[in-house]
Write a protein that holds these residues in place. Structure first.
Motif, PDB file in Angstrom:
ATOM      1  N   ILE A  34      10.956  59.634 -54.003  1.00 49.48           N
ATOM      2  CA  ILE A  34      12.176  59.779 -53.221  1.00 49.48           C
ATOM      3  C   ILE A  34      11.779  59.749 -51.750  1.00 49.48           C
ATOM      4  CG2 ILE A  34      14.158  61.251 -52.709  1.00 49.48           C
ATOM      5  CD1 ILE A  34      14.093  60.148 -55.570  1.00 49.48           C
ATOM      6  N   THR A  35      12.504  58.986 -50.948  1.00 39.97           N
ATOM      7  CA  THR A  35      12.201  58.921 -49.515  1.00 39.97           C
ATOM      8  C   THR A  35      12.017  60.327 -48.949  1.00 39.97           C
ATOM      9  OG1 THR A  35      13.476  56.882 -49.271  1.00 39.97           O
ATOM     10  CG2 THR A  35      13.039  58.142 -47.270  1.00 39.97           C
ATOM     11  N   ILE A  36      10.919  60.521 -48.234  1.00 38.96           N
ATOM     12  CA  ILE A  36      10.576  61.867 -47.757  1.00 38.96           C
ATOM     13  C   ILE A  36      11.083  62.117 -46.347  1.00 38.96           C
ATOM     14  CG2 ILE A  36       8.656  63.394 -47.157  1.00 38.96           C
ATOM     15  CD1 ILE A  36       7.098  62.133 -49.487  1.00 38.96           C
ATOM     16  N   ASP A  37      10.726  61.247 -45.405  1.00 44.29           N
ATOM     17  CA  ASP A  37      11.042  61.492 -43.998  1.00 44.29           C
ATOM     18  C   ASP A  37      12.547  61.541 -43.762  1.00 44.29           C
ATOM     19  OD1 ASP A  37       8.359  61.571 -43.345  1.00 44.29           O
ATOM     20  OD2 ASP A  37       8.248  59.420 -42.968  1.00 44.29           O
ATOM     21  N   ASP A  38      13.005  62.649 -43.178  1.00 46.95           N
ATOM     22  CA  ASP A  38      14.429  62.870 -42.882  1.00 46.95           C
ATOM     23  C   ASP A  38      15.291  62.835 -44.133  1.00 46.95           C
ATOM     24  OD1 ASP A  38      13.583  62.953 -40.288  1.00 46.95           O
ATOM     25  OD2 ASP A  38      14.575  61.113 -39.639  1.00 46.95           O
ATOM     26  N   ASN A  39      14.709  63.045 -45.284  1.00 47.34           N
ATOM     27  CA  ASN A  39      15.465  62.981 -46.531  1.00 47.34           C
ATOM     28  C   ASN A  39      15.048  64.134 -47.442  1.00 47.34           C
ATOM     29  OD1 ASN A  39      17.369  61.491 -48.257  1.00 47.34           O
ATOM     30  ND2 ASN A  39      15.579  61.036 -49.519  1.00 47.34           N
ATOM     31  N   LEU A  40      13.960  63.943 -48.170  1.00 43.82           N
ATOM     32  CA  LEU A  40      13.487  65.009 -49.056  1.00 43.82           C
ATOM     33  C   LEU A  40      12.936  66.192 -48.263  1.00 43.82           C
ATOM     34  CD1 LEU A  40      13.197  65.810 -51.989  1.00 43.82           C
ATOM     35  CD2 LEU A  40      11.036  64.551 -52.086  1.00 43.82           C
ATOM     36  N   LEU A 139      21.363  46.631 -52.344  1.00 48.56           N
ATOM     37  CA  LEU A 139      19.961  47.047 -52.405  1.00 48.56           C
ATOM     38  C   LEU A 139      19.344  47.288 -51.032  1.00 48.56           C
ATOM     39  CD1 LEU A 139      18.828  44.671 -55.281  1.00 48.56           C
ATOM     40  CD2 LEU A 139      18.897  47.168 -55.379  1.00 48.56           C
ATOM     41  N   LEU A 140      20.162  47.280 -49.987  1.00 45.48           N
ATOM     42  CA  LEU A 140      19.630  47.568 -48.656  1.00 45.48           C
ATOM     43  C   LEU A 140      18.939  48.938 -48.656  1.00 45.48           C
ATOM     44  CD1 LEU A 140      22.442  46.445 -46.174  1.00 45.48           C
ATOM     45  CD2 LEU A 140      20.353  45.232 -46.776  1.00 45.48           C
ATOM     46  N   PRO A 141      17.870  49.081 -47.886  1.00 43.51           N
ATOM     47  CA  PRO A 141      17.145  50.370 -47.852  1.00 43.51           C
ATOM     48  C   PRO A 141      17.866  51.412 -47.014  1.00 43.51           C
ATOM     49  CG  PRO A 141      16.076  48.765 -46.430  1.00 43.51           C
ATOM     50  CD  PRO A 141      17.168  48.021 -47.133  1.00 43.51           C
ATOM     51  N   LEU A 380      14.416  39.295 -51.686  1.00 40.36           N
ATOM     52  CA  LEU A 380      13.013  39.709 -51.708  1.00 40.36           C
ATOM     53  C   LEU A 380      12.684  40.563 -50.486  1.00 40.36           C
ATOM     54  CD1 LEU A 380      10.268  39.528 -53.105  1.00 40.36           C
ATOM     55  CD2 LEU A 380       9.832  37.440 -51.787  1.00 40.36           C
ATOM     56  N   VAL A 381      13.175  40.147 -49.312  1.00 42.10           N
ATOM     57  CA  VAL A 381      12.941  40.915 -48.091  1.00 42.10           C
ATOM     58  C   VAL A 381      13.497  42.331 -48.239  1.00 42.10           C
ATOM     59  CG1 VAL A 381      13.661  41.147 -45.670  1.00 42.10           C
ATOM     60  CG2 VAL A 381      12.817  38.958 -46.512  1.00 42.10           C
ATOM     61  N   MET A 385      11.249  45.835 -48.384  1.00 46.37           N
ATOM     62  CA  MET A 385      11.421  46.841 -47.334  1.00 46.37           C
ATOM     63  C   MET A 385      12.133  48.096 -47.827  1.00 46.37           C
ATOM     64  SD  MET A 385      11.978  44.599 -43.866  1.00 46.37           S
ATOM     65  CE  MET A 385      11.401  45.981 -42.865  1.00 46.37           C
ATOM     66  N   ASN A 386      12.520  48.103 -49.100  1.00 42.68           N
ATOM     67  CA  ASN A 386      13.115  49.303 -49.697  1.00 42.68           C
ATOM     68  C   ASN A 386      11.983  50.127 -50.295  1.00 42.68           C
ATOM     69  OD1 ASN A 386      14.403  51.199 -51.368  1.00 42.68           O
ATOM     70  ND2 ASN A 386      16.134  49.842 -51.721  1.00 42.68           N
TER      71      ASN A 386
END
Length: 572
Positions: A34-40, A139-141, A380-381, A385-386
């Protein structure tokens, strides 16, 4: 039968592809990244604690969340009228996060597909293109913890367009009423309102008429946002507390040189900003000259004026965001609230603007391999980047990144359970009966494990508390000018800090040598009600800091090696 339906419905194919591509995040369970920075390390613990303390809808002036900062005012936190918070009311943190993430991306896909089919790609032979672009969008990050702040914008735009055209159906009103319940007003909502007003003003000026239904829709969106964000508005209007943000000084925090601002402008233009979706825009830019050339070659119309106009808007927003510090230097003295509110967040509108520009170019291209290659390249991009997708895929393939722990390793429930049991065995106290602070690891980790922390990562908390907590770390801040500026000019990370660690707030087991001299004010810590320091790095001379080691905890399944220090008792 099912195959025949899939074959005839590109939308079903897109939904199936979304499900398959999200599998890496779902099948791993507790081992998912799970995304950590500013998230988890910040956002996930808030709805969990609101649910756990039954304070999600308790907006009383005296209501606090005791697990955060010695009793953080409840109204300093996100609103309780939120689908995201509802997920955490129903489920434990990880399932709640994953459910919210899936729903956000599903809503994004359906909303973008509806916008394209009803407006930009309405032809019957454009269904496949619409479905493919909607999949890219879904699917955007993005930070899904903020709900549909980004991915829900196509639905808002479509609702406003429908109100401009007729206003005879009820669903646009429902969309505008409900959008604030699943988005963030502070991060994106204010700018969505500004973007909606700009869209309507431009459209009305071009057509020389007033779209009064659509403007009423914007009013409904604003009113609904005000109702949902009642805790924040109440705390501001009633002066419930003075927020620490009044001491923000972003000009001290970051250098406002020409080189850094040009670099920031280029990054915003070509990559965007990570909170609102960080992805490379190169494929989209490549599509534009190719579409123009094909249109010229086949004697077809190319919407050059509209494309150039939208690119101009994107460039203006990138320049404004990149040179925001220069703007702030001039404006903040005249308009003091600019010190506390980040006006550069118009970048939350840019992903949708880029997708619109891209679709305008794609639809000019003939159906065939060129479209397919461009859409596949952009997909793919987006996937590459996700980070949640790529790191979970690596986890599935047995190639995890050592410095990016998965949820189980990061939260480390078994390790923190051992810490709690050890403290209870020694002192007879349960976690709710004492306060801790964390060194070298985010306090949100301790909060997710049931501990009450004096430190936290918060966007809004009382200024007097910042000053009180500063006394605890004043010795370390005095050693390092960068850390001192980081705390004094910003302070969202109200953390225990150490000059030997710098801004390394995530020290994994064995990643850093013991601290030689930790200048810690034990008396000030004790005055705040603190009893234990949970540290991810050992202290060589804890007694000099007024601390004594009471536990050393390791677990091969955890990212951390924890050292627990107790504030030494006052000598009689």
């Amino acid at each position: 039968m099912l195959f025949r339906r899939l074959k005839s419905s590109p939308l079903l194919w897109a939904l199936a592809a979304l499900g398959v591509l999200l599998l890496p995040l779902l099948v791993l369970g507790p081992e998912s990244y799970i995304t950590i920075d500013d998230n988890l390390d910040a956002e996930v613990s808030v709805p969990y604690l609101l649910a756990r303390t039954n304070t999600a809808l308790d907006y009383g002036a005296q209501t606090v969340v005791p697990q955060i900062m010695n009793g953080l005012p409840r109204n300093a936190l996100r609103p309780g009228l939120s689908l995201t918070v509802a997920c955490f009311e129903l489920l434990p943190p990880l399932p709640a996060y994953l459910l919210n993430m899936v729903l956000v991306r599903l809503a994004g896909l359906l909303g973008m597909y509806a916008l394209l089919r009803r407006w930009l790609l309405p032809a019957s032979d454009q269904r496949k293109l619409a479905a493919a672009v909607a999949l890219v969008w879904a699917l955007l990050p993005v930070y899904s913890i903020y709900g549909v702040s980004v991915l829900g914008q196509p639905t808002v735009l479509l609702a406003l367009r429908e109100l401009r055209l007729s206003g005879r159906t009820g669903w646009p009103w429902l969309v505008l009423l409900l959008f604030p319940l699943w988005s963030s007003l502070v991060l994106a909502g204010v700018f969505v309102l500004a973007g909606a007003a700009a869209y309507l003003a431009g459209a009305d000026w071009l057509q020389r008429r007033l779209s009064w239904r659509a403007w009423m829709g914007v009013g409904l969106l604003a009113l609904s946002s005000a109702v949902v964000e009642f805790p924040l508005l109440y705390s501001l209007l009633s002066h419930q507390f003075v927020p620490h943000r009044v001491e923000f000084d972003l000009l001290q925090l970051a250098p406002a040189t020409l080189a850094t601002q040009v670099r920031s402008t280029v990054q915003l233009a070509m990559l965007g900003q990570y909170h609102s979706s960080l992805f490379f825009r190169g494929v989209m830019l490549l599509t534009l000259p190719l579409a123009w050339w094909q249109a010229r070659r086949r004697d077809r119309a190319f919407p050059g004026r509209l494309v150039v106009g939208l690119l101009g808007v994107l460039l203006v927003l990138a320049v404004f965001g990149g040179f925001y510090l220069s703007f702030l230097r001039v404006a903040q003295e005249a308009v003091p609230p600019l010190r506390t509110f980040n006006l550069s967040r118009f970048h939350f509108l840019t992903p949708l603007l880029w997708l619109v520009v891209w679709v305008l170019a794609l639809r000019t291209l003939p159906a065939g391999w060129q479209r397919a290659v461009l859409v596949a390249a952009q997909l793919l991009v987006v996937l590459v980047m996700n980070r949640e997708w790529t790191l979970n895929l690596r986890q599935l393939l047995g190639q995890p990144v050592a410095t990016e722990p998965n949820y189980q390793q990061f939260v480390a429930p078994r390790l923190f359970s051992r810490v709690a049991h050890s403290i209870q065995r020694q002192s007879g106290l349960r976690p709710a009966q004492y306060r801790v602070a964390c060194l070298g690891l985010p306090p949100a980790v301790a909060q997710l494990n049931g501990f009450s922390t004096l430190d936290s990562y918060q966007n809004n908390y009382p200024l007097p508390y910042k000053h009180q907590f500063r006394m605890v770390v004043a010795g370390e801040l005095a050693k390092d000018e960068l850390l001192r500026t980081y705390f004094d000019a910003w302070g969202n990370r109200c953390y225990l800090m150490a000059a030997e660690l710098g801004k390394n707030f995530r020290v994994g087991a064995g990643q850093h040598p013991p601290l030689q001299n930790f200048a810690f004010d034990a008396a000030a810590f004790r005055g705040l009600g603190g009893r234990y320091v949970v540290s991810a790095v050992a202290l060589v001379r804890p007694a000099r800091s007024g601390l004594q080691l009471v536990g050393d905890f390791a677990d091969p399944a955890a990212y951390w090696h924890l050292f627990v220090y107790e504030v030494a008792p006052i000598c009689p």
